[in-house]
Write an enzyme that holds these catalytic residues in place. Structure first.
Site, PDB file in Angstrom:
ATOM      1  N   CYS A  46      28.807  -0.677   6.288  1.00  0.00           N
ATOM      2  CA  CYS A  46      28.081  -0.950   7.541  1.00  0.00           C
ATOM      3  C   CYS A  46      29.053  -1.188   8.695  1.00  0.00           C
ATOM      4  O   CYS A  46      29.696  -2.246   8.777  1.00  0.00           O
ATOM      5  CB  CYS A  46      27.161  -2.156   7.338  1.00  0.00           C
ATOM      6  SG  CYS A  46      26.386  -2.763   8.853  1.00  0.00           S
ATOM      7  N   CYS A  49      28.265  -4.217  10.965  1.00  0.00           N
ATOM      8  CA  CYS A  49      28.563  -5.482  10.277  1.00  0.00           C
ATOM      9  C   CYS A  49      29.998  -5.923  10.559  1.00  0.00           C
ATOM     10  O   CYS A  49      30.283  -7.107  10.728  1.00  0.00           O
ATOM     11  CB  CYS A  49      28.366  -5.335   8.765  1.00  0.00           C
ATOM     12  SG  CYS A  49      26.674  -5.005   8.255  1.00  0.00           S
TER      13      CYS A  49
END
Length: 301
Positions: A46, A49
């Site tokens: 991700c 993230c």
């Protein structure tokens, strides 16, 4: 520094940690009963993230214990995010008192993350601060107001809005006879918090002590009451003086006797004085509990 698939992990400092499915209840649910806990659901693949996690860590550490951050890799531990309905990441869920309190999705900028944490932690005291408050209270109860004052002062320095610590510091000053310093300390309490129970207790203690200072000797007041049991003013003054000497049970006896004999005396003065005593002693004090029970039995007899 260690690198975990692109998400930076630093040495543990108590504010930020990784968790697992097995440790989730302890790390998040139970810990959130001490202070709010943010759960950062992330995954190694991700990209957003990797942008959000360092921001979360920075803002959480700046909060100095008012909130903690727990990170969960959803690839390694999918069951918890599945139960919570997490369908996209990054996702941040805030827990307080063992329950979900708030949350957001996406890589928010630092300013919005800060605002989110301020909203979640508003009027909250962090777990570390709670531990220090207990330590200070124990020191004060153990007859060490100087030691307690040091701890309270440290807490106030770290968080000038910590009303419990401000009230504790004022109480330390009061118990060592520095009444003016106690008043000055109480004056720093924000207007909206002036009626906080801890603040009200110290304020009442000061007012009661000043009342007692203007009265005559206890022995003389006792003679007046013995000579005329209907002299409610003498009995009232005797109760105030006895309380100042720590004789709470005797003070209760006299004030409740006034209420029993003449509830309306001095515009309900005896009952109002009892309320102030209860405020000064604190809601869980044995004398407060017993006094409220006795007062109720007289008022509703």
């Amino acid at each position: 520094m260690l690198q975990n698939a692109g998400v930076t992990a630093t040495a543990p400092d108590g504010f930020v940690k990784d968790t697992t499915t097995q440790a989730f209840v302890k790390d998040v649910i139970e810990e959130s009963k001490r202070q709010p806990v943010l759960v950062d659901f992330w995954a190694p693949w991700c990209g957003p993230c990797k942008q959000l996690t360092p921001v979360l860590e920075k803002v959480v550490r700046a909060a100095k214990g008012k909130v903690k951050l727990v990170k969960m890799n959803i690839d390694e531990h999918p069951s918890i995010p599945g139960q919570l309905g997490i369908q996209s990441i990054p996702a941040v869920i805030a827990f307080a008192n063992g329950q979900i309190a708030d949350g957001f999705m996406g890589a928010l900028p630092e300013g919005q993350v800060t605002a989110f944490i301020e909203r979640v932690t508003k009027d909250k005291i962090g777990g570390a601060a709670q531990d220090l408050l207990k330590e200070a209270e124990a020191a004060l109860a153990g007859g060490d107001p100087a030691g307690a004052a040091e701890i309270y002062a440290e807490l106030v320095t770290e968080d000038p809005t910590n009303v419990t610590a401000i009230a504790g510091l004022a109480r330390c000053y009061f118990e060592t006879g520095a009444v003016d310093k106690a008043k000055q300390t109480l004056a720093t309490v924000p207007e909206a918090k002036r009626n906080d129970p801890a603040v009200a207790a110290v304020r009442s203690q000061i007012e009661l002590a000043e009342q007692a200072a203007s009265l005559g000797p206890i022995a003389e007041l006792e003679k007046q009451v013995a000579a005329n049991p209907l002299d409610h003013q003498a009995r009232f003054d005797l109760a105030v003086a006895l309380n100042a000497k720590g004789e709470r049970a005797a003070a209760l006896d006299h004030l409740i006797e006034i209420v029993r004999r003449d509830r309306k005396w001095n515009d309900d003065g005896a009952r109002k004085q009892l309320v102030q005593l209860f405020e000064a002693w604190g809601p869980t004090d044995e004398a407060t509990v017993a006094g409220r029970r006795r007062l109720s039995s007289v008022l509703f007899a």
